[in-house]
Structure formats: structure tokens, C-alpha cells
Design a protein around this motif. Structure first.
Motif: not given
Length: 51
Positions: A19-20, A7-15, A25-29
């Protein structure tokens, strides 16, 4: 932890999708907490062996 890393990688570049970004952010935490717990455990075990 594998799901969190994905999930962290999936949303890395989402702008655009908030929701993503929130999920990322939750996955990073979560990953940070798991890594911190692992490191604390390793340090405690090393200290036990050193005594």
C-alpha cells in the motif's frame, strides 16, 4: 505538492508494505506531472517574452 513530496520520501525505502509502495508511486507520478507542467509554462512564458 508538499504532501506528494512528503509521501514520496516516506515510502522511498519501503520494501514490505504494498500500500505504501503504491501510494509512493502515485506521489512520484504526481510530482513528475507538476514539474512537467511548471517547466512547460516557464518555457511558454519565455517564448512569449522573446517575441
Amino acid at each position: 505538492m508538499a504532501l506528494s513530496a512528503l509521501i514520496w520520501r516516506m515510502g522511498k525505502y519501503e520494501q514490505h508494505d504494498a500500500g505504501i509502495r503504491d501510494l509512493t508511486r502515485s506521489a512520484r507520478r504526481h510530482v513528475s506531472q507538476v514539474q512537467s507542467a511548471w517547466l512547460a509554462d516557464r518555457q511558454a512564458r519565455a517564448a512569449e517574452r522573446g517575441q
